[in-house]
Design an enzyme around this catalytic site. Structure first.
Site, PDB file in Angstrom:
ATOM      1  N   GLU A  87      32.419-103.335 -32.575  1.00  0.00           N
ATOM      2  CA  GLU A  87      32.438-104.041 -33.870  1.00  0.00           C
ATOM      3  C   GLU A  87      32.654-105.543 -33.695  1.00  0.00           C
ATOM      4  OE1 GLU A  87      34.287-101.390 -33.156  1.00  0.00           O
ATOM      5  OE2 GLU A  87      33.340 -99.808 -34.342  1.00  0.00           O
ATOM      6  N   PHE A 119      37.273-100.527 -39.401  1.00  0.00           N
ATOM      7  CA  PHE A 119      36.756-101.123 -38.156  1.00  0.00           C
ATOM      8  C   PHE A 119      36.175-102.508 -38.418  1.00  0.00           C
ATOM      9  CE2 PHE A 119      35.940 -96.387 -37.507  1.00  0.00           C
ATOM     10  CZ  PHE A 119      37.263 -96.174 -37.171  1.00  0.00           C
TER      11      PHE A 119
END
Lengths: 274, 325
Positions: free
Chosen positions: B67, B92
């Site tokens: 991410e 995330f």
């Protein structure tokens, strides 16, 4: 191959980058000397020969990009940009002054010629990968250069970006690892040893080579080879000395951020001019 | 802005994920600079479109499970003129890539649309690790970031289309499941402007996301008890529609906030800041009480974390009772 004349010109440019970097930090009396000095020879080759830029048009669509992910080396980049004509030499005296256009870490909103804001270590290579991907998609021939520090490479995000660049065949991306073997607190070997970069990068499917980061001809030749568009991103590991060329900082263990008196600065600049 | 509210608030036949996938792929077909980035949760929101990834070369990109790099890469793409949307589950995006959103994104004037899916209890069976009650809190103090929570599919489609045209950093906390239909097709929404979806005079319920449907149910119960409740859909959490908050405080004299998020530093806190500084009236907050999430179905989780219409009714009565005079 560089001509002798070009080598001399780049040597002079590197020297001037160093002088102005020391001079900038002497105004406030402190700065990130070590990591700024170690990349001056690279900056000389980039701005003195390799990079396609136009100081009159910092946002020129056709330019090559430089992302200095080790943002604390900003003062060295500012010296190169100013000498190249991106902004007046007088600005260099304003490093870290209120309302300055030259903050200690690179900020693209403040400084003409700075392509990407950096400072929180480990983020620049991802941004560089994004720019490189956009240029590949648009079939643009620009070269994307990114400099990370050896200490900085301890940040995991770099390795995400390294995998991403290989997967997406970003062969327009050239990464320089400023392998000066020191970080803020101690040597990288003592804290979190990253050696060997070349082997690590090759095992991540990059093309990588190691050169003396203070040898202008070697740096230039490595960049020439790295410009090859063969489907792989390229890395040039620069073996450097932290503080290189600054007499009172070179070869001192803790020279990441140091005090710089006017007298020290004068002595160091004299030594460079000798 | 002109809204048409639905008469019945049944679950939509289309999931929010389907609405997003349809809208973004259409946008990618219309404009080759629009991109959609995934960090290996593509199938969760783009569904079958991920199997057609080759139909969108240079536009639909699966970065892998990374991410931080996905957000950084998106910022680089935007610096070079692309218009990237980047999706992952809300925790995330907001927690794992927090510094990338700040430095490479907001601080750098990037143009990235962050889609954080399954906010709060919407994470359901993925449980506490995936159940962000703190994503708004983790991002609300970032300058240059707009935070939104679309209420239903009609609004989601409208907002995504608007974001494709707007420059800047946006965080959209967005359900993936089907949610209650609040608006009819043809409604138009203005980012930063709240919608009054039911009038009332005794108390105002300011809600966002799935809590809007609960607020409407609560207003009906309150009506039966002789309390006239106004319902406001505050789908833009930052910048908050301060004018609307002040107007409701003045006209109804009591406020209840309702959010699928922690009571700390989310919608409730934002409303309290405005009320305290401008027009102090009683405020009661419905939200998650500083605890972690857990697995469960939606009905169980709503009750477990006190996010039901009944919870809103209790707080609305308490707020109304605290009114002076």
């Amino acid at each position: 191959m560089l001509t002798d004349k070009k080598v001399q010109e780049l040597e002079q440019f590197a020297k001037e980058i160093r002088i102005h970097t020391i001079d900038q930090m002497a105004v406030r009396g402190f700065g990130h000397m070590g990591g700024a000095m170690s990349i001056c020879d690279l900056l000389s080759v980039l701005y003195g020969k390799q990079m396609k830029v136009d100081p009159q048009r910092p946002q020129w669509e056709e330019r090559d990009w430089l992302i200095c992910s080790k943002g604390h080396a900003g003062p060295a980049v500012y010296s190169a940009l100013s000498l190249k004509g991106f902004f007046p030499r007088g600005w260099l005296k304003t490093l870290n002054q209120p309302q300055t256009s030259l903050p200690s870490h690179c900020d693209h909103k403040k400084t003409p010629g700075i392509d990407v804001t950096t400072g929180s270590l480990g983020q620049g290579l991802s941004v560089a990968a994004g720019i490189a991907l956009a240029k590949k998609i648009d079939q643009n021939q620009n070269q994307i250069y990114c400099i990370i520090g050896d200490g900085e490479s301890q940040e995991g995000q770099n390795w995400e970006a390294i995998m991403f660049a290989a997967q997406n065949k970003l062969d327009n991306l050239i990464l320089f690892v400023d392998n000066n073997k020191q970080q803020l607190d101690n040597t990288t070997a003592n804290i979190c040893n990253m050696e060997s970069f070349k082997e690590k990068l090759e095992s991540f499917h990059w093309e990588a080579e190691e050169v003396d980061g203070h040898d202008l001809e070697a740096i230039d030749a490595a960049i020439e080879r790295a410009k090859n568009r063969n489907g792989k991103p390229h890395a040039v590991v620069l073996n450097t000395i932290k503080g290189k060329g600054c007499s009172f900082a070179e070869n001192i263990l803790k020279n990441h951020h140091i005090n710089v008196s006017k007298e020290q600065a004068e002595d160091a600049i004299d030594a460079l001019n000798r | 802005m002109s809204i048409i509210t639905a008469k019945e608030h049944e679950l939509s036949t289309q999931t929010m994920a389907q609405v997003y996938a349809e809208t973004i792929t259409k946008l990618m077909e219309e404009n080759k600079d629009i991109m959609e980035l995934e960090a290996d949760l593509g199938a969760c929101i783009m569904g079958g479109k991920m199997d057609e990834i080759d139909k969108y070369p240079g536009q639909l990109i699966n970065c892998g499970i990374q991410e931080a790099n996905m957000i950084g890469t998106a910022c680089g793409l935007s610096a070079a003129g692309k218009i990237p949307f980047a999706h992952s589950f809300a925790p995330f995006i907001a927690r794992r890539a927090n510094d990338q959103i700040f430095i490479s994104g907001c601080y750098s004037d990037a143009n990235v649309k962050l889609i954080g899916s399954d906010p709060g209890i919407m994470a359901a069976y993925n449980g506490g690790t995936h159940m962000p009650f703190e994503d708004v809190a983790a991002l609300r103090a970032f300058p240059a970031l707009t935070i939104m929570e679309p209420t239903d599919g009609v609004m989601l489609k409208s907002l995504i289309r608007q974001l494709a045209e707007k420059k800047g950093m946006y965080y959209v906390r967005c359900a993936r499941k089907a949610v209650a239909k609040i608006y009819e097709e043809g409604s138009e929404f203005e980012i930063g402007k709240a919608n009054v979806i039911k009038n009332g005079t005794d108390v105002t319920i300011i809600a966002a996301g799935i809590m809007v449907a609960e607020a409407l149910k609560a207003a009906q119960i309150l009506e039966e008890d002789g309390i006239s409740a106004r319902v406001v859909d505050m789908f833009t959490i930052k910048p908050l529609d301060e004018e609307m908050v002040c107007k409701c405080a003045e006209e109804t004299g009591a406020i209840v906030t309702a959010e699928n998020h922690s009571i700390y530093n989310g919608l409730g806190s934002a409303v309290c800041e405005v009320i305290a500084e401008n027009i102090p009236v009683p405020v009661e907050k419905v939200g998650v009480q500083d605890v972690f999430g857990e697995v469960g179905d939606m009905e169980y989780l709503k009750k477990r974390f006190h996010l039901t219409a009944a919870d809103i009714v209790i707080k609305a009565k308490a707020a109304a009772a605290r009114k002076r005079g």
